[in-house]
Design a protein around this motif. Sequence first.
Motif: not given
Length: 331
Positions: A71-87, A281-285
């Motif tokens: 659960y903690d991994f997924d929560r932090r993954l979402r934070l990284l993903v939303i950061d990249a989506i914002e940019r 992940l590669p889309i965001l990268q």
Amino acid sequence: MMAFNKPAITPEQQLTLLQQRGLSILDRPRALAFLQSVSFFRLTSYMRPFQVNAQHNFIAGTGFRQLAELYDFDRRLRLLVIDAIERAEVAVRGHISNHMGTTYESHWYLDAKHFKNNDQHNRLLDEIRRKQDNELRDYHRECQRIDKLKTDSTRKAKLKQKRQQESYARHYALTYSTPQLMPNWAMVEEITLGTLSHLYKNLSKDSDKKAIARGLGLEAPLLESWLHTLTAVRNICAHHSRLWNRELGIKPAVPKSRRVVWPDYLRNGNGNLHTRAAVILPILQHFMIYCAPHASWKQRLAELFNEFPNTPLARMGLPNDWQQDPFWQII
């Protein structure tokens, strides 16, 4: 169809139920504190891969700590993903605004000739009109409250001026009579990501779509598909929903040309991988390379996976050696 008859139970009873189903709980107070912060219902989607039958019994050796870490991994993954989506989102807004505004003037989007579908174009105009109307309504309500303050008229005027400047939609509606709606560069910042995705898809000229996509290192069909995908992923993250082993309801397009760098495990792998995190992940990268190359997003992503080495990668569509793929070696 049948009547629902499951009773609500306390977190203490929930822990007992999990133990009865074979889950190992070594630190009961800590597990209880976790369940009080993260509901049993939210955690159930992380339990399913470790359960073996309709009675929800756990695979032997499964521990509560595994669930909490996942659960903690997924929560932090979402934070990284939303950061990249914002940019990525901000960059796409800028590219659309810059190209269309300088090519067709400040209020190009008011002209239906720039769009393929009139109904979608009208929905876009309705959204902007609604935004301005709502801001005007709020402004007038705030002015009414200011008028009731026990202060001098000069102070009230300054407060009203400050309120007017708090939103461009508000400022435009109070300042300009024609055109009725705000200019292109403000419009693209006011609409939702979903509306932005529809706007791009609905542009009438392929040459415009290609020019916008080219600035982001993409072909137009890829940008159109990826914007649709990111809208869905953003909604998942914004609602704190599970992303780790999520199967997307849509299948984003993948690069056919070698001009767009793409992981070999996706080019050569099972097509089912294209609906899981393996493709997100590669889309965001890709976007990060073009929009925020100094943000260290790829490094932060690798650090997260390295911190949680027991995360089941296969359910994300990722091979064990995914980080060694040439795609992830690009600086």
